[in-house]
Scaffold this motif. Structure first.
Motif, short mmCIF file in Angstrom:
data_model
loop_
_atom_site.label_atom_id
_atom_site.label_comp_id
_atom_site.label_asym_id
_atom_site.label_seq_id
_atom_site.Cartn_x
_atom_site.Cartn_y
_atom_site.Cartn_z
N LEU A 98 5.83 1.65 -5.56
CA LEU A 98 6.66 2.17 -4.48
C LEU A 98 7.99 1.43 -4.39
CD1 LEU A 98 6.67 4.27 -2.26
CD2 LEU A 98 5.66 2.58 -0.73
N ALA A 99 7.96 0.12 -4.62
CA ALA A 99 9.20 -0.67 -4.63
C ALA A 99 10.10 -0.21 -5.77
CB ALA A 99 8.86 -2.15 -4.77
N ASP A 100 9.49 0.04 -6.94
CA ASP A 100 10.27 0.55 -8.09
C ASP A 100 10.89 1.90 -7.77
OD1 ASP A 100 9.67 -1.66 -9.62
OD2 ASP A 100 7.95 -0.74 -10.60
N LYS A 225 -7.55 4.92 -10.58
CA LYS A 225 -7.04 5.88 -9.61
C LYS A 225 -5.54 6.07 -9.80
CE LYS A 225 -7.13 7.12 -4.73
NZ LYS A 225 -7.48 6.72 -3.36
N CYS A 226 -5.12 7.33 -9.78
CA CYS A 226 -3.72 7.65 -10.04
C CYS A 226 -2.91 7.57 -8.75
CB CYS A 226 -3.61 9.05 -10.63
SG CYS A 226 -4.56 9.24 -12.15
N ILE A 227 -1.68 7.08 -8.88
CA ILE A 227 -0.79 6.93 -7.74
C ILE A 227 0.16 8.11 -7.63
CG2 ILE A 227 1.04 5.49 -6.75
CD1 ILE A 227 -0.36 3.07 -8.04
N GLY A 228 0.65 8.60 -8.76
CA GLY A 228 1.55 9.74 -8.74
C GLY A 228 3.02 9.38 -8.61
N LEU A 229 3.40 8.21 -9.16
CA LEU A 229 4.81 7.80 -9.12
C LEU A 229 5.39 7.54 -10.51
CD1 LEU A 229 4.95 5.41 -6.01
CD2 LEU A 229 5.92 7.70 -6.22
#
Length: 265
Positions: A98-100, A225-229
């Motif tokens: 999320l930071a990226d 588990k996939c994050i989707g980013l």
């Protein structure tokens, strides 16, 4: 019409044109601001949704260990600590991703474009991806031209995009399978094909895979588990290079991700 009146009328006309132009610019900026607000609200909701479960799991198992520690045997203790570790690791990965991702939302984010050896950079990226591939005994076969290709690009950022796409192919491929990477060029662009024989993506899902937090499969083949980013970040980086990503895929047969970067940016 007197000269003074004509001059005044021209002034009013110019002023009116400028007001219209400023009004349109203000409306455009307002729309952009609303899009950013909507995206930030979505990110906040998704962040809470994705963190509640792993943090809850870590808390619950920590409580169980503290309350029942005298009755724990080593195997059970190890199993529960591994669950806590995995949940914490997912939470940290989510926050880091999320930071990226947030970096690419900044309007003043700068890319450093330099003419450099793209072939060498791709080789370095493949070498990094091989670490994940080795865990699944996946073989990466690269087909690169003998002559090095030089390109004007941001080395660090484009490396992130390429690694995200290659790692994505590895994660959704079966163990002991093959991921092929081809590098070609023509007069106007450089093309990288990343080909896997993994889970594949349905035709209806392909248009949405570059949306933030969009997940086709909740878990990859290696049960992560996939994050989707990862793909949205890759897409933003490629677009900053005035390039594009083309996806061809079929369920249960695999995917082809084609990254096209123009030579003149």
């Amino acid at each position: 019409m007197k000269k003074e009146d004509k001059s005044r009328q021209n002034y009013y006309n110019d002023l009116e044109d400028k007001i219209i132009e400023l009004s349109l610019n203000l409306k455009r900026k307002n729309n952009e601001l609303n899009e950013v607000i909507d995206l930030n609200n979505l990110i906040f909701k998704k962040l809470i949704h994705n963190l509640k479960n792993p943090i809850g799991v870590s808390f619950s198992f920590s409580e169980m260990i503290l309350e029942g520690l005298p009755n724990y045997n080593p195997d059970r203790l190890k199993s529960h600590i591994e669950i806590i570790k995995n949940s914490t690791e997912f939470s940290l990965n989510l926050l880091n991703r999320l930071a990226d991702f947030s970096r690419y939302q900044l309007p003043d984010m700068k890319f450093i474009f330099q003419t450099q050896n793209f072939t060498k950079v791709l080789k370095d990226v493949i070498e990094k991806a091989q670490i994940l591939a080795n865990e699944k005994e996946i073989k990466i076969i690269s087909n690169l031209p003998e002559k090095d290709i030089f390109l004007n690009f941001d080395k660090d950022e484009l490396s992130i995009a390429l690694l995200n796409i290659i790692n994505n192919a590895i994660r959704f491929s079966e163990e002991k399978s093959i991921v092929n990477i081809h590098l070609t060029e023509d007069d106007t662009s450089v093309k990288i094909n990343v080909i896997d024989n993994g889970l594949g993506i349905s035709e209806k899902d392909i248009p949405a895979i570059f949306n933030e937090f969009y997940v086709v499969n909740t878990y990859s083949n290696d049960k992560v588990k996939c994050i989707g980013l990862g793909l949205p970040i890759a897409n933003k980086i490629v677009k900053k290079h005035q390039g594009k990503i083309i996806v061809e895929s079929e369920l249960e047969k695999g995917s082809i991700f084609t990254i096209i970067i123009p030579k003149e940016i």
